[in-house]
Design a protein around this motif. Structure first.
Motif, short mmCIF file in Angstrom:
data_model
loop_
_atom_site.label_atom_id
_atom_site.label_comp_id
_atom_site.label_asym_id
_atom_site.label_seq_id
_atom_site.Cartn_x
_atom_site.Cartn_y
_atom_site.Cartn_z
N LEU A 9 0.83 -1.20 0.00
CA LEU A 9 0.00 0.00 0.00
C LEU A 9 0.87 1.26 0.00
O LEU A 9 0.51 2.28 0.56
CB LEU A 9 -0.93 -0.02 1.22
CG LEU A 9 -2.15 0.90 1.22
CD1 LEU A 9 -2.92 0.80 -0.07
CD2 LEU A 9 -3.04 0.58 2.42
N GLU A 31 -1.64 -5.58 2.77
CA GLU A 31 -0.55 -4.77 3.31
C GLU A 31 -0.12 -5.36 4.66
O GLU A 31 -0.96 -5.60 5.52
CB GLU A 31 -1.00 -3.32 3.47
CG GLU A 31 -0.10 -2.42 4.29
CD GLU A 31 1.33 -2.36 3.75
OE1 GLU A 31 2.25 -2.57 4.57
OE2 GLU A 31 1.51 -2.11 2.55
N ASP A 34 0.09 -2.40 9.88
CA ASP A 34 -1.21 -2.02 10.43
C ASP A 34 -1.08 -0.70 11.20
O ASP A 34 -1.73 -0.49 12.21
CB ASP A 34 -1.72 -3.14 11.37
CG ASP A 34 -3.19 -2.95 11.76
OD1 ASP A 34 -3.89 -2.23 11.03
OD2 ASP A 34 -3.60 -3.49 12.80
N TYR A 38 -1.32 3.65 7.55
CA TYR A 38 -1.96 2.72 6.61
C TYR A 38 -3.45 2.57 6.90
O TYR A 38 -4.24 2.28 5.99
CB TYR A 38 -1.25 1.38 6.63
CG TYR A 38 0.07 1.43 5.89
CD1 TYR A 38 0.10 1.40 4.51
CD2 TYR A 38 1.28 1.55 6.58
CE1 TYR A 38 1.29 1.47 3.82
CE2 TYR A 38 2.48 1.62 5.89
CZ TYR A 38 2.49 1.59 4.51
OH TYR A 38 3.67 1.67 3.83
N ARG A 39 -3.84 2.77 8.13
CA ARG A 39 -5.28 2.77 8.42
C ARG A 39 -5.98 3.92 7.73
O ARG A 39 -7.10 3.78 7.23
CB ARG A 39 -5.50 2.83 9.93
CG ARG A 39 -5.13 1.53 10.66
CD ARG A 39 -5.26 1.70 12.14
NE ARG A 39 -4.63 0.59 12.84
CZ ARG A 39 -4.34 0.57 14.13
NH1 ARG A 39 -4.62 1.64 14.88
NH2 ARG A 39 -3.75 -0.48 14.68
N LYS A 41 -4.93 5.38 4.93
CA LYS A 41 -4.97 5.02 3.50
C LYS A 41 -6.08 4.01 3.23
O LYS A 41 -6.81 4.10 2.24
CB LYS A 41 -3.62 4.44 3.07
CG LYS A 41 -2.48 5.43 3.04
CD LYS A 41 -1.20 4.73 2.57
CE LYS A 41 -0.03 5.69 2.50
NZ LYS A 41 1.21 4.99 2.07
N SER A 42 -6.19 3.05 4.12
CA SER A 42 -7.20 2.00 3.96
C SER A 42 -8.61 2.59 3.97
O SER A 42 -9.45 2.24 3.13
CB SER A 42 -7.06 0.96 5.07
OG SER A 42 -8.12 0.04 5.04
N GLN A 46 -11.33 2.32 0.99
CA GLN A 46 -12.61 1.63 1.23
C GLN A 46 -13.77 2.45 0.68
O GLN A 46 -14.74 1.89 0.14
CB GLN A 46 -12.80 1.39 2.73
CG GLN A 46 -11.74 0.51 3.38
CD GLN A 46 -11.98 -0.98 3.21
OE1 GLN A 46 -12.90 -1.39 2.50
NE2 GLN A 46 -11.14 -1.80 3.83
N ASP A 51 -11.24 -3.13 -1.32
CA ASP A 51 -11.14 -3.91 -0.09
C ASP A 51 -9.68 -3.95 0.34
O ASP A 51 -8.80 -4.39 -0.42
CB ASP A 51 -11.66 -5.33 -0.35
CG ASP A 51 -11.67 -6.19 0.91
OD1 ASP A 51 -11.38 -5.66 2.00
OD2 ASP A 51 -11.96 -7.39 0.80
N VAL A 52 -9.37 -3.48 1.55
CA VAL A 52 -8.00 -3.45 2.06
C VAL A 52 -7.89 -4.35 3.28
O VAL A 52 -8.69 -4.24 4.21
CB VAL A 52 -7.57 -2.01 2.42
CG1 VAL A 52 -6.13 -2.00 2.92
CG2 VAL A 52 -7.72 -1.08 1.22
N ARG A 53 -6.90 -5.21 3.27
CA ARG A 53 -6.64 -6.10 4.39
C ARG A 53 -5.26 -5.75 4.96
O ARG A 53 -4.23 -6.04 4.33
CB ARG A 53 -6.66 -7.57 3.95
CG ARG A 53 -7.89 -7.98 3.15
CD ARG A 53 -9.15 -8.00 3.99
NE ARG A 53 -10.33 -8.33 3.21
CZ ARG A 53 -10.82 -9.56 3.07
NH1 ARG A 53 -10.19 -10.60 3.63
NH2 ARG A 53 -11.92 -9.77 2.36
N LEU A 54 -5.24 -5.11 6.14
CA LEU A 54 -3.98 -4.74 6.79
C LEU A 54 -3.47 -5.90 7.66
O LEU A 54 -4.22 -6.80 8.02
CB LEU A 54 -4.18 -3.49 7.64
CG LEU A 54 -4.64 -2.23 6.89
CD1 LEU A 54 -4.84 -1.07 7.87
CD2 LEU A 54 -3.66 -1.83 5.80
#
Length: 462
Positions: A9, A31, A34, A38-39, A41-42, A46, A51-54
């Motif tokens: 990411l 990514e 966490d 990055y949260r 960015k996520s 969204q 769909d983002v999976r940290l």
């Protein structure tokens, strides 16, 4: 609807995810971090239906919910093309590509200029973008610098950026190996010295990746002054190749498109185009860069007078021998882009001596001897910082360097000490030229150079 998984990411991953979503793909981003950054960015992605999976490590288990349903996996340049998880995906028949390949799929109907090389590619990219733009052409630059290839492609696709006349793309070996379909109209190869060997394994593998881009180009423009590249003169077969050389001996070589005459003119064969002093940037390497850019600009249809005019108003490249003005009467230069020994040696050669040098960061494999020799010849003191400080100190001590060598945790500590040493020694230059990658303390060399600039500005205002 296709399903695409983007790994990473960072800047490239963000651009790839948005471009894929705009093109109608279902997009999942994995990514490993966490962090709060990055949260944020996520959360933004969204809202765009991505769909983002940290907190997802690059392991095959991270892909298991969709194995058998993935149309492609797009990886960021920082991930090794030979990573075991990527090998496992290949074994399962999952197509893999880099973010640069997505940009080519979107913008491949526009003419590309692909620029690669160990050193010099950033300067050539900026200078060529400037020259083409000065001539009134739409020539956006992207790639291995501030603007990702996918971001540029998305802007052109959605209409927020004009359709390009030329795409000026800086391409690292990491990006080339994951985008083997990219075939530029013009390819430029600046230099080749050992670098990224911890990733590619050998100089031969590294060279082959670079050369592959040039072989796929309709026209290859090559630096005949680079010893490694020049050794390949007889091996290009039917490829269309232009060589450039700063030597006036190149005037008499049938294979040389551009040279510099003994009295200082850029020449195309016998034709004198303009004075070589049109580009004010110091150093023989920048004369080479100027010739590479001029050859590409001529191929793009520009007149010599237009190129000359553009060169004369070029302000230089951030983080590559960037002048930060004077502090306490001492010229200060930001060369954060010098992330290996060869680039740092060029930096030492290009500024007035004696030099107080700031160096350090994440060390790389490579031949340090030319750099160490220049330290002894041109530097009065070396101020080291970051993770590689002790390793560099050990190297310097093997040469019986006569000046002072100090180590510091980071630039916050190193810069004040370097400025004091420069004042005491009446140094002619203070130079940040790290000879190392930035990843021990910064996300990239730009962030390192920006921090250095801020520290210098703060000292100037005191």
């Amino acid at each position: 609807m296709t399903r695409s998984v983007v790994v990473g990411l960072g800047r490239s991953g963000l651009g790839a995810a948005r471009l894929l979503r705009f093109r109608g793909s279902e997009v999942i981003v994995l990514e490993r971090s966490d962090s709060e950054e990055y949260r944020r960015k996520s959360a933004e992605l969204q809202t765009q239906g991505i769909d983002v999976r940290l907190g997802q490590a690059l392991e095959i288990t991270s892909f298991e919910p969709w194995l058998g349903e993935i149309d492609q996996v797009v990886i960021s340049p920082g991930i090794a093309w030979t990573h075991p998880t990527l090998e496992a995906l290949r074994e399962r028949g999952v197509p893999l590509k880099g973010e640069m390949a997505l940009a080519w799929e979107t913008l491949g109907d526009h003419p590309w200029i692909g620029i690669t090389g160990t050193n010099g590619k950033t300067t050539v990219t900026h200078l060529l973008h400037h020259v083409l733009s000065h001539a009134g052409l739409e020539a956006p630059m992207a790639g291995n610098m501030g603007f990702s290839a996918a971001e540029l492609a998305l802007g052109c696709l959605e209409g927020s950026s004009p359709k390009p006349d030329w795409v000026v793309m800086e391409m690292s070996s990491y990006q080339i190996e994951a985008a083997t379909d990219v075939a530029p109209r013009i390819g430029i190869w600046t230099t080749l010295t050992p670098d990224h060997l911890e990733r590619h394994g050998s100089i031969d593998a590294y060279r082959a990746i670079k050369r592959g881009l040039l072989e796929r180009s309709e026209l290859a423009i090559l630096n005949g002054d680079d010893p490694d590249i020049s050794r390949t003169r007889c091996s290009w077969g039917q490829n269309r190749v232009n060589w450039v050389s700063t030597s006036h001996l190149g005037e008499h070589s049938a294979s040389t498109r551009l040279s510099i005459s003994s009295d200082g003119w850029v020449c195309e064969g016998e034709r004198r185009l303009f004075a070589a002093e049109a580009l004010a940037m110091p150093g023989e390497h920048n004369r080479q860069n100027m010739l590479l850019v001029t050859a590409a600009a001529l191929e793009a249809g520009l007149a010599a007078d237009t190129i000359n005019s553009a060169l004369r108003c070029f302000d230089g490249v951030p983080h590559r021998l960037e002048s930060l003005g004077m502090v306490q009467g001492i010229p200060v230069f930001n060369d954060s882009k010098a992330t290996n020994y060869d680039a740092a040696a060029v930096g030492l050669q290009s500024v007035p001596d004696p030099v107080v040098l700031l160096a350090g960061g994440q060390t790389k494999r490579g031949d340090a001897q030319p750099w160490l020799q220049l330290l002894n010849e041109r530097s009065s003191a070396v101020v080291l910082f970051g993770a590689g400080a002790e390793e560099l100190r050990g190297l310097i001590e093997t040469t019986a360097f006569p000046g002072e060598v100090t180590t510091h945790k980071d630039l916050n500590e190193a810069v004040p000490h370097a400025l004091e040493l420069a004042r005491q020694q009446k140094a002619a230059s203070l130079l940040l030229s790290p000879a190392c990658a930035s990843f021990d303390q910064y996300p990239d060399f730009e962030a390192r150079g920006d921090h250095f600039r801020e520290l210098i500005e703060a000292r100037r205002s005191n």
